[in-house]
Design an enzyme around this catalytic site. Structure first.
Site, PDB file in Angstrom:
ATOM      1  N   THR A  90       0.810  -1.215   0.000  1.00 25.69           N
ATOM      2  CA  THR A  90       0.000   0.000   0.000  1.00 25.69           C
ATOM      3  C   THR A  90       0.847   1.271   0.000  1.00 25.69           C
ATOM      4  O   THR A  90       1.978   1.258   0.505  1.00 25.69           O
ATOM      5  CB  THR A  90      -0.911  -0.005   1.249  1.00 25.69           C
ATOM      6  N   ASP A  91       0.264   2.357  -0.487  1.00 23.73           N
ATOM      7  CA  ASP A  91       0.967   3.654  -0.420  1.00 23.73           C
ATOM      8  C   ASP A  91       1.030   4.193   1.015  1.00 23.73           C
ATOM      9  O   ASP A  91       1.776   5.124   1.303  1.00 23.73           O
ATOM     10  CB  ASP A  91       0.300   4.684  -1.345  1.00 23.73           C
ATOM     11  N   GLU A  92       0.223   3.594   1.927  1.00 25.09           N
ATOM     12  CA  GLU A  92       0.172   4.135   3.298  1.00 25.09           C
ATOM     13  C   GLU A  92       1.492   3.963   4.045  1.00 25.09           C
ATOM     14  O   GLU A  92       1.708   4.601   5.069  1.00 25.09           O
ATOM     15  CB  GLU A  92      -0.975   3.489   4.078  1.00 25.09           C
ATOM     16  N   TYR A 136      -2.180  -0.492  10.865  1.00 25.64           N
ATOM     17  CA  TYR A 136      -2.259  -1.153   9.561  1.00 25.64           C
ATOM     18  C   TYR A 136      -1.036  -0.837   8.719  1.00 25.64           C
ATOM     19  O   TYR A 136      -0.346  -1.739   8.213  1.00 25.64           O
ATOM     20  CB  TYR A 136      -3.540  -0.720   8.821  1.00 25.64           C
ATOM     21  N   LYS A 194       2.051  -3.245   7.319  1.00 21.14           N
ATOM     22  CA  LYS A 194       2.373  -3.426   5.896  1.00 21.14           C
ATOM     23  C   LYS A 194       3.822  -2.998   5.626  1.00 21.14           C
ATOM     24  O   LYS A 194       4.538  -3.644   4.850  1.00 21.14           O
ATOM     25  CB  LYS A 194       1.414  -2.626   5.007  1.00 21.14           C
ATOM     26  N   ASN A 237      -8.132   1.707  -3.777  1.00 20.31           N
ATOM     27  CA  ASN A 237      -8.899   1.036  -4.832  1.00 20.31           C
ATOM     28  C   ASN A 237     -10.400   1.192  -4.575  1.00 20.31           C
ATOM     29  O   ASN A 237     -10.827   1.296  -3.432  1.00 20.31           O
ATOM     30  CB  ASN A 237      -8.615  -0.458  -4.832  1.00 20.31           C
ATOM     31  N   LYS A 283     -15.479  -0.073   3.817  1.00 22.41           N
ATOM     32  CA  LYS A 283     -14.640   0.956   3.213  1.00 22.41           C
ATOM     33  C   LYS A 283     -15.541   2.078   2.671  1.00 22.41           C
ATOM     34  O   LYS A 283     -16.713   1.850   2.371  1.00 22.41           O
ATOM     35  CB  LYS A 283     -13.787   0.362   2.085  1.00 22.41           C
ATOM     36  N   TYR A 317     -15.626  11.494   8.460  1.00 23.14           N
ATOM     37  CA  TYR A 317     -14.684  11.706   9.564  1.00 23.14           C
ATOM     38  C   TYR A 317     -14.126  13.132   9.510  1.00 23.14           C
ATOM     39  O   TYR A 317     -13.680  13.597   8.447  1.00 23.14           O
ATOM     40  CB  TYR A 317     -13.500  10.730   9.472  1.00 23.14           C
TER      41      TYR A 317
HETATM   42  P1  NAD Z   1      -9.651  -7.490   1.706  1.00 24.74           P
HETATM   43  O1  NAD Z   1      -9.730  -7.192   3.170  1.00 24.74           O
HETATM   44  O2  NAD Z   1     -10.835  -7.232   0.853  1.00 24.74           O
HETATM   45  O3  NAD Z   1      -9.221  -9.021   1.496  1.00 24.74           O
HETATM   46  C1  NAD Z   1      -8.239  -9.637   2.248  1.00 24.74           C
HETATM   47  C2  NAD Z   1      -8.336 -11.132   2.015  1.00 24.74           C
HETATM   48  O4  NAD Z   1      -7.273 -11.769   2.768  1.00 24.74           O
HETATM   49  C3  NAD Z   1      -9.636 -11.751   2.497  1.00 24.74           C
HETATM   50  O5  NAD Z   1     -10.134 -12.633   1.511  1.00 24.74           O
HETATM   51  C4  NAD Z   1      -9.241 -12.500   3.756  1.00 24.74           C
HETATM   52  O6  NAD Z   1     -10.047 -13.647   4.014  1.00 24.74           O
HETATM   53  C5  NAD Z   1      -7.805 -12.889   3.445  1.00 24.74           C
HETATM   54  N1  NAD Z   1      -7.022 -13.109   4.668  1.00 24.74           N
HETATM   55  C6  NAD Z   1      -6.926 -12.309   5.759  1.00 24.74           C
HETATM   56  N2  NAD Z   1      -6.123 -12.862   6.679  1.00 24.74           N
HETATM   57  C7  NAD Z   1      -5.676 -14.028   6.155  1.00 24.74           C
HETATM   58  C8  NAD Z   1      -4.801 -15.038   6.613  1.00 24.74           C
HETATM   59  N3  NAD Z   1      -4.229 -14.963   7.836  1.00 24.74           N
HETATM   60  N4  NAD Z   1      -4.534 -16.089   5.817  1.00 24.74           N
HETATM   61  C9  NAD Z   1      -5.109 -16.181   4.576  1.00 24.74           C
HETATM   62  N5  NAD Z   1      -5.956 -15.273   4.105  1.00 24.74           N
HETATM   63  C10 NAD Z   1      -6.237 -14.196   4.872  1.00 24.74           C
HETATM   64  O7  NAD Z   1      -8.369  -6.695   1.199  1.00 24.74           O
HETATM   65  P2  NAD Z   1      -8.138  -5.874  -0.157  1.00 24.74           P
HETATM   66  O8  NAD Z   1      -8.699  -4.516   0.011  1.00 24.74           O
HETATM   67  O9  NAD Z   1      -8.551  -6.710  -1.294  1.00 24.74           O
HETATM   68  O10 NAD Z   1      -6.545  -5.745  -0.129  1.00 24.74           O
HETATM   69  C11 NAD Z   1      -5.731  -6.801  -0.637  1.00 24.74           C
HETATM   70  C12 NAD Z   1      -4.271  -6.431  -0.484  1.00 24.74           C
HETATM   71  O11 NAD Z   1      -4.004  -5.227  -1.199  1.00 24.74           O
HETATM   72  C13 NAD Z   1      -3.850  -6.162   0.957  1.00 24.74           C
HETATM   73  O12 NAD Z   1      -2.567  -6.675   1.133  1.00 24.74           O
HETATM   74  C14 NAD Z   1      -3.853  -4.640   1.069  1.00 24.74           C
HETATM   75  O13 NAD Z   1      -2.909  -4.209   2.040  1.00 24.74           O
HETATM   76  C15 NAD Z   1      -3.431  -4.252  -0.333  1.00 24.74           C
HETATM   77  N6  NAD Z   1      -3.928  -2.951  -0.784  1.00 24.74           N
HETATM   78  C16 NAD Z   1      -5.255  -2.635  -0.712  1.00 24.74           C
HETATM   79  C17 NAD Z   1      -5.711  -1.408  -1.206  1.00 24.74           C
HETATM   80  C18 NAD Z   1      -7.173  -1.027  -1.161  1.00 24.74           C
HETATM   81  O14 NAD Z   1      -7.511   0.111  -1.473  1.00 24.74           O
HETATM   82  N7  NAD Z   1      -8.084  -1.925  -0.803  1.00 24.74           N
HETATM   83  C19 NAD Z   1      -4.801  -0.504  -1.764  1.00 24.74           C
HETATM   84  C20 NAD Z   1      -3.439  -0.858  -1.811  1.00 24.74           C
HETATM   85  C21 NAD Z   1      -3.017  -2.081  -1.338  1.00 24.74           C
HETATM   86  O1  DAU Z   2      -4.214   3.950   0.332  1.00 23.39           O
HETATM   87  C1  DAU Z   2      -4.404   2.578   0.227  1.00 23.39           C
HETATM   88  C2  DAU Z   2      -5.301   2.092   1.357  1.00 23.39           C
HETATM   89  O2  DAU Z   2      -6.611   2.573   1.079  1.00 23.39           O
HETATM   90  C3  DAU Z   2      -5.288   0.584   1.515  1.00 23.39           C
HETATM   91  O3  DAU Z   2      -3.998   0.161   1.867  1.00 23.39           O
HETATM   92  C4  DAU Z   2      -6.288   0.142   2.583  1.00 23.39           C
HETATM   93  O4  DAU Z   2      -6.328  -1.278   2.654  1.00 23.39           O
HETATM   94  C5  DAU Z   2      -7.656   0.663   2.178  1.00 23.39           C
HETATM   95  O5  DAU Z   2      -8.610   0.327   3.175  1.00 23.39           O
HETATM   96  C6  DAU Z   2      -7.615   2.191   1.994  1.00 23.39           C
HETATM   97  O6  DAU Z   2      -7.402   2.872   3.257  1.00 23.39           O
HETATM   98  P1  DAU Z   2      -8.216   4.190   3.658  1.00 23.39           P
HETATM   99  O7  DAU Z   2      -8.218   4.327   5.133  1.00 23.39           O
HETATM  100  O8  DAU Z   2      -7.772   5.350   2.859  1.00 23.39           O
HETATM  101  O9  DAU Z   2      -9.683   3.766   3.113  1.00 23.39           O
HETATM  102  P2  DAU Z   2     -11.152   3.928   3.739  1.00 23.39           P
HETATM  103  O10 DAU Z   2     -12.126   3.530   2.682  1.00 23.39           O
HETATM  104  O11 DAU Z   2     -11.286   3.279   5.083  1.00 23.39           O
HETATM  105  O12 DAU Z   2     -11.267   5.502   3.957  1.00 23.39           O
HETATM  106  C7  DAU Z   2     -11.098   6.409   2.887  1.00 23.39           C
HETATM  107  C8  DAU Z   2     -11.185   7.815   3.452  1.00 23.39           C
HETATM  108  O13 DAU Z   2     -12.542   8.061   3.905  1.00 23.39           O
HETATM  109  C9  DAU Z   2     -10.308   8.047   4.686  1.00 23.39           C
HETATM  110  O14 DAU Z   2      -9.794   9.364   4.666  1.00 23.39           O
HETATM  111  C10 DAU Z   2     -11.262   7.880   5.863  1.00 23.39           C
HETATM  112  C11 DAU Z   2     -12.596   8.368   5.307  1.00 23.39           C
HETATM  113  N1  DAU Z   2     -13.802   7.703   5.850  1.00 23.39           N
HETATM  114  C12 DAU Z   2     -13.848   6.347   5.810  1.00 23.39           C
HETATM  115  C13 DAU Z   2     -14.956   5.673   6.300  1.00 23.39           C
HETATM  116  C14 DAU Z   2     -15.026   4.153   6.293  1.00 23.39           C
HETATM  117  C15 DAU Z   2     -14.864   8.471   6.330  1.00 23.39           C
HETATM  118  O15 DAU Z   2     -14.817   9.719   6.347  1.00 23.39           O
HETATM  119  N2  DAU Z   2     -15.963   7.795   6.810  1.00 23.39           N
HETATM  120  C16 DAU Z   2     -16.055   6.433   6.828  1.00 23.39           C
HETATM  121  O16 DAU Z   2     -17.084   5.891   7.304  1.00 23.39           O
END
Ligand code: NAD
Ligand code: DAU
Length: 353
Positions: free
Chosen positions: A134-136, A159, A163, A189, A198, A216
């Site tokens: 992640t970019d975080e 988190y 990562k 994403n 999310k 928030y």
């Molecule tokens: P998600 O939470 O939707 O899915 C995570 C999956 O991992 C689930 O299917 C869960 O069952 C599985 N999992 C969790 N713990 C496990 C374990 N101990 N063993 C096996 N499986 C396990 O996550 P996502 O949003 O699809 O993100 C996927 C990856 O991409 C993560 O590594 C996340 O850090 C990274 N990422 C996500 C985003 C985003 O915006 N969602 C952005 C950048 C990077």
């Molecule tokens: O940047 C990549 C990351 O983006 C991934 O690594 C994480 O897995 C993914 O969950 C995401 O993290 P964020 O914290 O940015 O995503 P989230 O959807 O939780 O929140 C997006 C923004 O919206 C953040 O600034 C918090 C805000 N927010 C979120 C929720 C759930 C609100 O204001 N209200 C809400 O209820």
């Protein structure tokens, strides 16, 4: 049939993982794709319903922290590639349950690396370990600037710290053992199959049900949004063409403050649901800010553009509309999550096999 590559995709039942699995299964019939997922609350096999009987797809319900289980999978399929997405992924949960993030994201990644190293026995020909991150990990930006691959790590939430730690472990295994590793760090994403905790899917679901939209703080935080299928395309490309021991940033070049994004979403939803203009915006409710809330993320993705020829393809307007349409058409997907019945899919489809 013998498969040219046998690739584990961890976390394939989750949001991004399911798009990656589907893409690889359909595009590469000569590969065997093994989805290794523990099926936590975020794992949903309904995401892969359309491809789960493909003959180049297998599902293994396993925890990436379990050394015996992962070793057995390497041996059973003679695995020669890993695309690692399994993680605890939600920042808010990491604030209330940090230890689960340490366990899966750090210990799980270390176990996976060690299993790959042990099974491949230093014969790395034709192997690759790809870690999706992640970019975080880079921390938080002010109004100016972008994250580059060279930006020093400065994670600020449990988190992102977990990562960052996993990224360091991957690099350390690459450096010390010459394991062929590659890492990507991606921005936020959005798209179909994202768990409704999310921002975007939660707000779509709340708008449908006319529930409050919890913004928030002042809603001024900025995120860089990328359509999930564009991310899956980048992952496919990096897995095949990325250089060993390199890092690639992936981003949407699409920055939005939360409040502007939410207003756009509200306007699109009013139109889709034939509601009067402004009706959904009235659901906005400003709530207590997230603890330690990172202000801004923004990715400079010139490296992947220049070196591998990737760029984000889906405009935000089009991607958001596709996403809204998907959630409205697949209301049953959300309902099954709300009732918990999505967790029965494994029992129904796999326990009898
Ligand atoms: P998600 O939470 O939707 O899915 C995570 C999956 O991992 C689930 O299917 C869960 O069952 C599985 N999992 C969790 N713990 C496990 C374990 N101990 N063993 C096996 N499986 C396990 O996550 P996502 O949003 O699809 O993100 C996927 C990856 O991409 C993560 O590594 C996340 O850090 C990274 N990422 C996500 C985003 C985003 O915006 N969602 C952005 C950048 C990077
Ligand atoms: O940047 C990549 C990351 O983006 C991934 O690594 C994480 O897995 C993914 O969950 C995401 O993290 P964020 O914290 O940015 O995503 P989230 O959807 O939780 O929140 C997006 C923004 O919206 C953040 O600034 C918090 C805000 N927010 C979120 C929720 C759930 C609100 O204001 N209200 C809400 O209820």
């Amino acid at each position: 049939m013998s498969f040219k590559k046998r690739i584990i995709v961890t976390g394939g039942a989750g949001f991004i993982g399911s798009h990656v699995v589907r893409r690889l299964v359909l595009k590469y019939p000569e590969y065997l794709i093994i989805n290794v997922d523990k099926l936590t609350y975020a794992g949903n096999l309904e995401n892969l319903r359309d491809i789960d009987s493909a003959n180049n797809y297998r599902f293994e319900k396993s925890d990436i922290c379990d050394q015996d289980a992962i070793t057995t999978i390497f041996e059973k399929y003679d695995v020669n590639g890993v695309i690692h997405l399994a993680a605890e992924s939600h920042v808010d949960r990491s604030i209330t349950e940090p230890l689960e993030f340490i366990q899966t994201n750090i210990v799980g990644t270390a176990n996976l690396l060690n299993c790959a190293l042990t099974f491949w026995k230093k014969d790395f020909k034709g192997t690759r370990f790809y870690h999706v991150s992640t970019d975080e990990v880079y921390g938080s930006l002010g109004d100016e600037g972008f994250f580059l691959e060279s930006t020093p790590y400065d994670p600020k939430s449990p988190y992102s710290a977990s990562k960052a730690s996993s990224d360091h472990l991957v690099r350390a295994f690459g450096h010390t053992y010459e394991l062929p590793t590659v890492i990507s760090n991606c921005s936020n994403n959005y798209g179909p199959n994202q768990f409704p905790e999310k921002l975007i899917p939660l707000f779509i679901s709340n708008i449908v049900e006319k529930k409050a939209l919890p913004v928030y703080g002042k809603g001024e935080n900025v995120r860089d949004w990328l359509y999930v299928e564009d991310h899956a395309e980048a992952i496919d490309l990096i897995y095949h063409k990325g250089k060993d021991q390199e890092t690639y940033n992936i981003g949407g070049e699409n920055e939005w403050s939360n409040i502007n994004l939410i207003k756009l979403l509200c306007a699109d939803m009013d139109e889709k649901l034939n509601r009067s203009n402004g009706e959904s915006e009235n659901l906005i409710s400003y709530v207590k800010d997230r603890a330690g809330h990172d202000f801004r993320y923004a990715i400079d993705c010139s490296k992947i553009k220049n070196d591998l020829g990737w760029s984000p393809k889906t405009t935000f307007k089009a991607g958001l509309r596709k996403t809204i349409d998907w959630y409205l058409t697949n209301d049953i997907w959300i309902q099954n999550i709300k009732t918990g019945s999505y967790q029965e899919y494994y029992k129904a489809q796999y326990e009898k096999r």
